[in-house]
Motif scaffolding. Structure first.
Motif, PDB file in Angstrom:
ATOM      1  N   GLY A  58       0.810  -1.208   0.000  1.00 44.74           N
ATOM      2  CA  GLY A  58       0.000   0.000   0.000  1.00 44.74           C
ATOM      3  C   GLY A  58       0.842   1.256   0.000  1.00 44.74           C
ATOM      4  N   ARG A  59       1.903   1.271   0.813  1.00 45.68           N
ATOM      5  CA  ARG A  59       2.789   2.431   0.865  1.00 45.68           C
ATOM      6  C   ARG A  59       3.496   2.663  -0.468  1.00 45.68           C
ATOM      7  N   LEU A  60       3.664   1.590  -1.239  1.00 45.25           N
ATOM      8  CA  LEU A  60       4.292   1.709  -2.551  1.00 45.25           C
ATOM      9  C   LEU A  60       3.279   1.967  -3.665  1.00 45.25           C
ATOM     10  N   GLY A  61       2.017   2.208  -3.281  1.00 45.07           N
ATOM     11  CA  GLY A  61       0.999   2.623  -4.235  1.00 45.07           C
ATOM     12  C   GLY A  61       0.308   1.530  -5.008  1.00 45.07           C
ATOM     13  N   LEU A  62       0.260   0.290  -4.466  1.00 44.71           N
ATOM     14  CA  LEU A  62      -0.263  -0.851  -5.228  1.00 44.71           C
ATOM     15  C   LEU A  62      -1.721  -1.208  -4.960  1.00 44.71           C
ATOM     16  N   ASP A  63      -2.390  -0.652  -3.953  1.00 43.64           N
ATOM     17  CA  ASP A  63      -3.784  -0.956  -3.643  1.00 43.64           C
ATOM     18  C   ASP A  63      -4.026  -2.453  -3.452  1.00 43.64           C
ATOM     19  N   PRO A  64      -3.291  -3.114  -2.557  1.00 38.72           N
ATOM     20  CA  PRO A  64      -3.454  -4.555  -2.364  1.00 38.72           C
ATOM     21  C   PRO A  64      -4.755  -4.888  -1.643  1.00 38.72           C
ATOM     22  N   VAL A  65      -5.226  -6.119  -1.855  1.00 41.46           N
ATOM     23  CA  VAL A  65      -6.398  -6.637  -1.149  1.00 41.46           C
ATOM     24  C   VAL A  65      -5.903  -7.517  -0.009  1.00 41.46           C
ATOM     25  N   LEU A  66      -6.216  -7.140   1.220  1.00 42.30           N
ATOM     26  CA  LEU A  66      -5.824  -7.935   2.387  1.00 42.30           C
ATOM     27  C   LEU A  66      -6.914  -8.950   2.690  1.00 42.30           C
ATOM     28  N   ILE A  67      -6.526 -10.226   2.803  1.00 43.67           N
ATOM     29  CA  ILE A  67      -7.483 -11.304   3.061  1.00 43.67           C
ATOM     30  C   ILE A  67      -7.038 -12.058   4.309  1.00 43.67           C
ATOM     31  N   GLY A  68      -7.836 -11.993   5.343  1.00 40.84           N
ATOM     32  CA  GLY A  68      -7.524 -12.659   6.594  1.00 40.84           C
ATOM     33  C   GLY A  68      -8.662 -12.447   7.573  1.00 40.84           C
ATOM     34  N   ALA A  69      -8.489 -12.964   8.773  1.00 40.39           N
ATOM     35  CA  ALA A  69      -9.523 -12.838   9.803  1.00 40.39           C
ATOM     36  C   ALA A  69      -8.990 -12.019  10.966  1.00 40.39           C
ATOM     37  N   ALA A  70      -9.780 -11.027  11.387  1.00 43.96           N
ATOM     38  CA  ALA A  70      -9.429 -10.170  12.519  1.00 43.96           C
ATOM     39  C   ALA A  70     -10.569 -10.194  13.529  1.00 43.96           C
ATOM     40  N   GLY A  71     -10.321  -9.604  14.695  1.00 39.34           N
ATOM     41  CA  GLY A  71     -11.297  -9.665  15.762  1.00 39.34           C
ATOM     42  C   GLY A  71     -12.160  -8.418  15.890  1.00 39.34           C
ATOM     43  N   ARG A  72     -13.009  -8.441  16.892  1.00 39.64           N
ATOM     44  CA  ARG A  72     -13.933  -7.330  17.112  1.00 39.64           C
ATOM     45  C   ARG A  72     -13.205  -6.062  17.538  1.00 39.64           C
ATOM     46  N   ASP A  73     -11.911  -6.180  17.850  1.00 39.73           N
ATOM     47  CA  ASP A  73     -11.089  -5.025  18.222  1.00 39.73           C
ATOM     48  C   ASP A  73     -10.325  -4.469  17.025  1.00 39.73           C
ATOM     49  N   PHE A  74     -10.750  -4.770  15.806  1.00 37.66           N
ATOM     50  CA  PHE A  74      -9.988  -4.460  14.605  1.00 37.66           C
ATOM     51  C   PHE A  74     -10.184  -3.032  14.087  1.00 37.66           C
TER      52      PHE A  74
END
Length: 327
Positions: A58-74
Motif C-alpha cells: 500500500g505504501r508503494l501505491g499498489l492498492d493490495p487486497v488484504l485477506i484474513g480474519a481479525a477480531g472485534r477489536d480491529f
C-alpha cells in the motif's frame, strides 16, 4: 496488477525484562514453574505477516487486497491500514473473538518467553477467495502467507482453480504441516518464498529434493539475512542479490515481510525479477532501521539512493519510475 495477500493479522505486545530468566529458574522445580517477571518496557505494534506485506504494498501505491480474519477489536487497525493504501474490504471480522495476539517477554540475554493467541485467525478457513476475486476484480497474483493451515490450503486450491498465479509463503506454519499439506501449498506456485532455515525444513516436510521442488515451482526465493537473497529456477544458474547494508539495525522483525512487499511491488510495475529483488532488499533495510513492522518512514528518494549506492546508478534509474506512486 492487483495483488491479494492472505495470511495472519495480529497485534504484537513486546516486553523487556531487565534481568535474566535463568536466574529465576530453580533446576529441581522446572515441572512446577509459577513465575511473574516485572517488565520495564512495553511496546505494542501492529503486525501479522499478511498485514505487514499488504501495508508495504500500500505504501508503494499498489492498492493490495488484504485477506484474513481479525477480531472485534480491529476497527483502529482497519483505519490505519486503509489510510496506508490497503483494501481491507475482504477482511473477515469476528463477532466474538479478538485479533490474533503475540505476547513476548525478552530478557537481557535476548532469551524470550512468548505466547501466540490465534483468536480470530481460527475463522480464516471460512473466507471464500473466489467470492472476493469476483467482487474486487481480476486478481493478478495471490500470496498465500502464514495463516490457519486449513485457510492456506483452501486459498491455494481456489487460486489454482481460478487460474490465478500463487506466491507460496508458508513460513512459520511449516512446522505444523504434514507432508501432503506442505506439498499442496507449494506445488504449482509461480513464486515460492522461504528463509534459509525454512528452505531446509520445506525439503524435509515435502520429502522432495531441491531439484524435485524446483521442477514444481516457477522461482524459489530464499532470503539470507545480511547476505541478501537468492533466486533459483530449474535448469538456471542461481542468482544472488546482495542486501542493502546498514549499521543502524533497530529491530529485525518484519524485514522479511518488507522484502516480499518490495519484490511484489517491483513485479507489479513490470521490473525483471533481479531488479524487483533489489527493491525488496532496499525496503527490508528500511524496516530494519525502525522498531515495529509498520512504523517505518518510506521516502522514494531514500530508496533510490540506497539502491544506487548498493547496485549502481543504472539500477537506481530503472527502479525510480516504479516508486512514483509510493509515499
Amino acid at each position: 496488477m492487483r495483488i491479494a495477500v492472505t495470511g495472519s493479522i495480529a497485534t504484537d505486545h513486546l516486553m523487556v525484562f531487565p534481568g535474566r530468566f535463568a536466574e529465576q529458574l530453580i533446576k529441581d522445580q522446572l515441572e512446577r514453574v509459577s513465575l511473574s517477571f516485572l517488565a520495564d518496557r512495553l511496546d505494542v505494534h501492529r503486525g501479522g505477516v499478511a498485514a505487514n506485506i499488504a501495508f508495504g504494498l500500500g505504501r508503494l501505491g499498489l492498492d493490495p487486497v488484504l485477506i484474513g480474519a481479525a477480531g472485534r477489536d480491529f476497527a483502529e487497525y482497519d483505519a490505519w491500514l486503509r489510510a496506508n493504501g490497503v483494501d481491507t474490504s475482504a477482511v473477515r471480522v469476528s463477532e466474538t473473538l479478538h485479533t490474533a495476539r503475540f505476547v513476548c517477554t525478552t530478557d537481557q540475554d535476548q532469551n524470550q518467553i512468548a505466547t501466540f493467541y490465534a483468536g480470530a485467525m481460527a475463522e480464516a478457513p471460512r473466507i471464500d477467495l473466489a467470492e472476493i476475486a469476483e467482487r474486487t476484480g481480476r486478481l493478478a497474483l495471490v500470496l498465500v502467507g502464514a495463516d490457519d493451515p486449513a485457510a492456506m490450503l483452501r486459498h491455494t486450491v481456489t487460486a489454482h482453480r481460478l487460474g490465478i498465479p500463487v506466491a507460496a509463503d508458508p513460513s512459520q506454519q511449516l512446522a505444523r504441516l504434514d507432508r501432503e499439506q506442505a506439498r499442496h501449498l507449494v506445488d504449482g506456485a509461480t513464486w515460492l518464498f522461504t528463509n534459509e532455515y525454512e528452505a531446509a525444513l520445506l525439503l524435509e516436510r515435502t520429502g522432495w529434493s531441491e531439484q524435485d521442488l524446483l521442477g514444481r515451482v516457477g522461482t524459489w526465493i530464499t532470503t539470507l539475512g545480511a547476505e541478501g537473497v537468492s533466486l533459483t529456477r530449474s535448469d538456471t544458474p542461481r542468482l544472488h542479490v546482495p542486501a542493502v547494508p546498514t549499521d543502524r539495525i533497530a529491530d529485525p522483525t518484519g524485514a522479511g515481510d518488507a522484502f516480499r512487499a518490495g519484490f511484489l511491488a517491483g513485479l507489479a510495475r513490470e521490473l525483471p525479477a533481479e531488479q524487483a529483488a533489489r527493491l525488496g532488499c532496499a525496503l527490508a533495510t528500511t524496516v530494519l532501521e525502525s522498531v515495529g513492522t509498520q512504523e517505518y518512514k518510506l521516502l522514494a528518494a531514500d530508496l533510490v539512493a540506497r539502491i544506487g549506492q548498493t547496485y549502481g546508478d543504472d539500477a537506481a534509474r530503472t527502479i525510480e519510475p516504479c516508486l512514483a506512486g509510493g509515499s
